[in-house]
Design an enzyme around this catalytic site. Structure first.
Site, short mmCIF file in Angstrom:
data_model
loop_
_atom_site.label_atom_id
_atom_site.label_comp_id
_atom_site.label_asym_id
_atom_site.label_seq_id
_atom_site.Cartn_x
_atom_site.Cartn_y
_atom_site.Cartn_z
N ASP A 561 -9.50 -42.08 -8.33
CA ASP A 561 -8.91 -40.91 -7.66
C ASP A 561 -8.20 -40.11 -8.75
O ASP A 561 -7.30 -40.64 -9.43
CB ASP A 561 -7.87 -41.35 -6.62
N HIS A 617 -13.13 -48.11 -11.20
CA HIS A 617 -14.39 -48.70 -10.77
C HIS A 617 -15.53 -48.14 -11.61
O HIS A 617 -15.38 -47.11 -12.27
CB HIS A 617 -14.62 -48.43 -9.28
N SER A 719 -2.54 -42.47 -15.51
CA SER A 719 -2.94 -42.09 -16.86
C SER A 719 -4.19 -41.25 -16.80
O SER A 719 -4.35 -40.43 -15.89
CB SER A 719 -3.14 -43.32 -17.74
#
Length: 754
Positions: A561, A617, A719
């Protein structure tokens, strides 16, 4: 007889030098439009490395160049210069020094900018530049260049080779002999000279890179030791010294005292190397494509030296008695003394008294002596490097080698002369140093007037660049984050986030964090009450099915995200960080072989805020071929940092996973940031942000197979992820634009191969 000759020579040169310094200071300040007022924060950012980019040409960073250039100007320069200036004109001279220093800082800017602009590669491949070479290239006057180099060389031999031996011999004697505890194991002046020569060999053998690196640590270490000396020993009584200095300053404002004031200031600025050209030769090696950056990074040196002069004044006040420094100067006959009377053998005892900080053990004096040793060795090496480059400009490599040997001979010869003649030779060497350094300063000051037009053009060219246009608010922020130890802060924050607070404290804390960053807690796998620490909440998993993964075999899905802050083509090995700021593919991956498949490919930068889901992911079905770990800084990766810190992502700690598939390969770079305690991956046990870190480049014999959308790692706070795509393998999805918010599993690009 010779002392009288040097005294007359110094007095006459001082009048000419004072006039030239005044002329150059005023003209350059006006011509360059007050750079010392307009760009102090820009200069500080350059020194701290926020605008440094390792991909540019050169050898050392602006910060290391600043340290190497300023060490000898601080000690012995500002130390001896302040002592002599006070003896010549009284303690009020300190105010004159501070006032005039403001106007003289553009001299350093002009000489350093010109030297950087005219630098060249030598036959051995090293970078060489100097103010004399700048004169030759910019003014096209070879005879002026020869004259400038000829004036510089004596100053380097006396100020750079002899003066440090004189200073350390006297300071060692003061730190130990005056306590009555001198022992046979203490080295004499010859031993000190040999030790300095060995230190010079050790540093010079590594070239300017080793000198710059050691200078940086010596700079911090030396200043820490100086302050420690003040704390350990009796702290100077400053109760009446300001009134004392003010009274002395008021009395110095008269025509009768003008000659002594001018002489005192020129001696001080000669010892602090104003216009000497040493800083110019060092700054020529700075890695930047903008010569003005080299100049701007040097214009704060006089401010630093002014601080050392204040410290010396305090120490001198503690010797004479706080509040009685001016009285001591008057009763000692200061105003009526000639230079020969000031440079008397008794000067040796006064100098030694600086290092006799307290009766008994004198630990404070020993620490102060240690600080001087730490500062002097790299400072002496910087003088040698500058001498080498000026001699190279004058007559090539053979002359450089010859003067290098003479430099070593002067070090040993000075030690021997002090060994056999003691305090008698001390004032002679100081007066000789004052004369030759004043001549060098006069030469450099004239050169700055000849080179000012070229330097102004370079400044204008740099100021048009994107990196020179940071907002003032951003300047403060970037300076702050550059000074603070980001890795330690991140580690401390990581430890704090692991604390398992009691429920009554933990639950409101987590709820407050979620509310502050508008986190959608309905997507979390567990209720807030079940997370035992902040860290567990940061790395929370999502409920099953909340992030469906696009099933198209050609699609490349977002691994996180995040906000797609920037994406595009990799052109000539360069990636765009923000408008006007780029970084190289090689710097990002740390290896040209690793970078080669992605040349002329594409990239995408995905920024994770604290609001976002922090697990990563896989963007495709793939095999993890290996990884690359590069330790680094932990600067923030927010908009201010991205727009102000050059080479931000290559500077920060990074862990890169190399993903391969039949349709193409992807490098998935996980970039650390402030408050990111650790980066973890699921396919290996590597841990980031440890106290002791080293680069790692691992290639698996049996690659790890992973399904599309499988968890590959996590950030312990927000980050950035950077995706690199091979050339001619992908195209970005039509709905993508810079700044779009993407969710895990949504397509962001497609493979061209079906």
């Amino acid at each position: 007889m010779f002392m009288d000759f040097l005294s007359v020579l110094a007095s006459n040169i001082s009048l000419i030098l004072a006039g030239m310094l005044a002329l150059a200071g005023i003209v350059l300040t006006i011509y360059l439009k007050l750079p010392q007022l307009r760009y102090p924060f820009l200069s500080l950012k350059l020194i701290l490395g926020t605008l440094d980019w390792s991909g540019t040409r050169g050898k050392i960073t602006p910060g290391r160049s600043f340290a190497a250039s300023s060490l000898s100007a601080m000690v012995p320069g500002a130390f001896l210069g302040t002592l002599l200036a006070v003896l010549i004109a009284g303690p009020g001279i300190i105010f004159w020094i501070w006032i005039v220093s403001f106007f003289l800082s553009p001299i350093h800017f002009v000489l350093s900018t010109a030297a950087h602009r005219s630098r060249k590669r030598t036959s051995s491949g090293s970078v060489a530049g100097s103010s004399s070479e700048a004169i030759a290239q910019i003014t096209r006057s070879r005879w002026l260049s020869i004259l400038a180099a000829s004036f510089f060389i004596p100053g380097a031999l006396i100020g750079g080779a002899a003066l440090p031996v004189v200073f350390l011999s006297g300071s060692l004697s003061g730190a130990f002999d005056l306590t009555g505890k001198a022992t046979e194991f203490l080295p004499g002046p010859t031993g000190i000279a040999i030790a300095l020569a060995l230190g010079l060999v050790a540093l010079s053998a590594g070239g300017i890179k080793r000198t710059g690196l050691f200078s940086k640590f010596a700079f911090y270490g030396g200043l820490i030791l100086i302050f420690l000396s003040l704390m350990v020993g009796p702290i100077p009584d400053v109760s009446g010294i300001l009134d004392d200095v003010t009274a002395a300053f008021q009395d110095s404002v008269s025509l009768e005292r003008l000659p002594s004031v001018l002489l005192a200031m020129t001696v001080y600025f000669a010892f602090t190397e104003v216009g000497s050209g040493k800083a110019a030769a060092i700054s020529a090696t700075i890695r930047t494509d903008y010569p003005a950056k080299a100049g701007l990074s040097m214009q704060l040196t006089l401010l630093l030296e002014s601080g050392i002069s204040a410290l010396v004044l305090l120490l001198l006040g503690s010797i004479s008695g706080a509040g009685h420094l001016y009285e001591w100067y008057l009763t000692s006959g200061g105003p009526a003394q000639s230079l020969v009377q000031i440079f008397d053998p008794s000067l040796y005892d006064l100098f030694r008294a600086f290092f006799f900080r307290s009766p008994g053990s004198n630990v404070s004096g020993w620490i102060l002596f240690a600080a001087c040793v730490v500062l002097i060795i790299p400072g002496m090496t910087a003088w040698w490097y500058s001498l080498y480059n000026n001699a190279y400009s004058l007559g090539g490599k053979r002359l450089s080698v010859a003067f290098s040997l003479i430099f070593f001979a002067v070090i040993i010869g000075t030690g021997l002369s002090l060994q056999f003649f003691g305090s008698k030779v001390f004032p002679f060497l100081l007066l000789l140093a004052a004369v030759v350094l004043m001549i060098g300063s006069l030469s450099g000051t004239i050169a700055s007037l000849l080179l000012m037009r070229s330097s102004r053009n370079e400044l204008a060219y740099f100021l048009k660049s994107r990196e020179a246009k940071a907002a003032i608010a951003g300047d403060f922020f970037l300076i702050l984050i550059s000074v603070l130890p980001q890795n330690l802060i991140s580690k401390l924050f990581g430890w704090f986030s692991l604390i398992r607070f009691p429920g009554p404290i933990r639950r409101p804390l987590i709820r407050a964090f979620a509310a502050a960053y508008k986190i959608n807690i309905d997507e979390a796998e567990k209720p807030l009450e079940e997370y035992p620490s902040l860290n567990e909440f940061f790395i929370r998993r999502l409920k099953e099915g909340v992030r469906p993964v696009d099933a198209d075999p050609r699609s490349i899905v977002s691994p996180v995200d995040a906000r797609a802050s920037r994406f595009g083509d990799i052109t000539e090995g360069l990636l765009i960080q923000t408008k006007g700021i780029v970084y190289t593919l090689k710097d990002l991956l740390g290896d040209s072989d690793r970078a080669e498949p992605y040349l002329d490919g594409k990239y995408m930068v995905l920024y994770l805020s604290p609001q976002d889901y922090h697990r990563m992911h896989t963007p495709i079905e793939c095999k993890v071929q290996g990884f690359n770990y590069a330790p680094g800084k932990l600067f923030p990766v927010n908009d201010i940092a991205v727009e102000g810190l050059h080479g931000l992502f290559p500077k920060n700690e990074r862990l890169t996973s190399f993903l391969v598939s039949p349709r193409g390969s992807i490098a998935m770079i996980k970039v650390g940031a402030t408050n990111v305690g650790k980066i973890r991956v699921t396919y290996d046990t590597i841990r980031t942000n440890k106290f002791f870190r080293r680069k790692r480049d691992i290639k698996y014999d049996a690659p790890v197979e992973m399904a599309k959308g499988a968890e590959i790692g996590r950030f312990e706070m927000g980050s950035t992820v950077i995706l690199l795509f091979e050339r001619e393998t992908v195209e970005f999805a039509e709905h993508m634009y810079e700044g779009i918010k993407v969710k895990l599993g949504q397509p962001i690009a497609y493979f061209l191969r079906k």
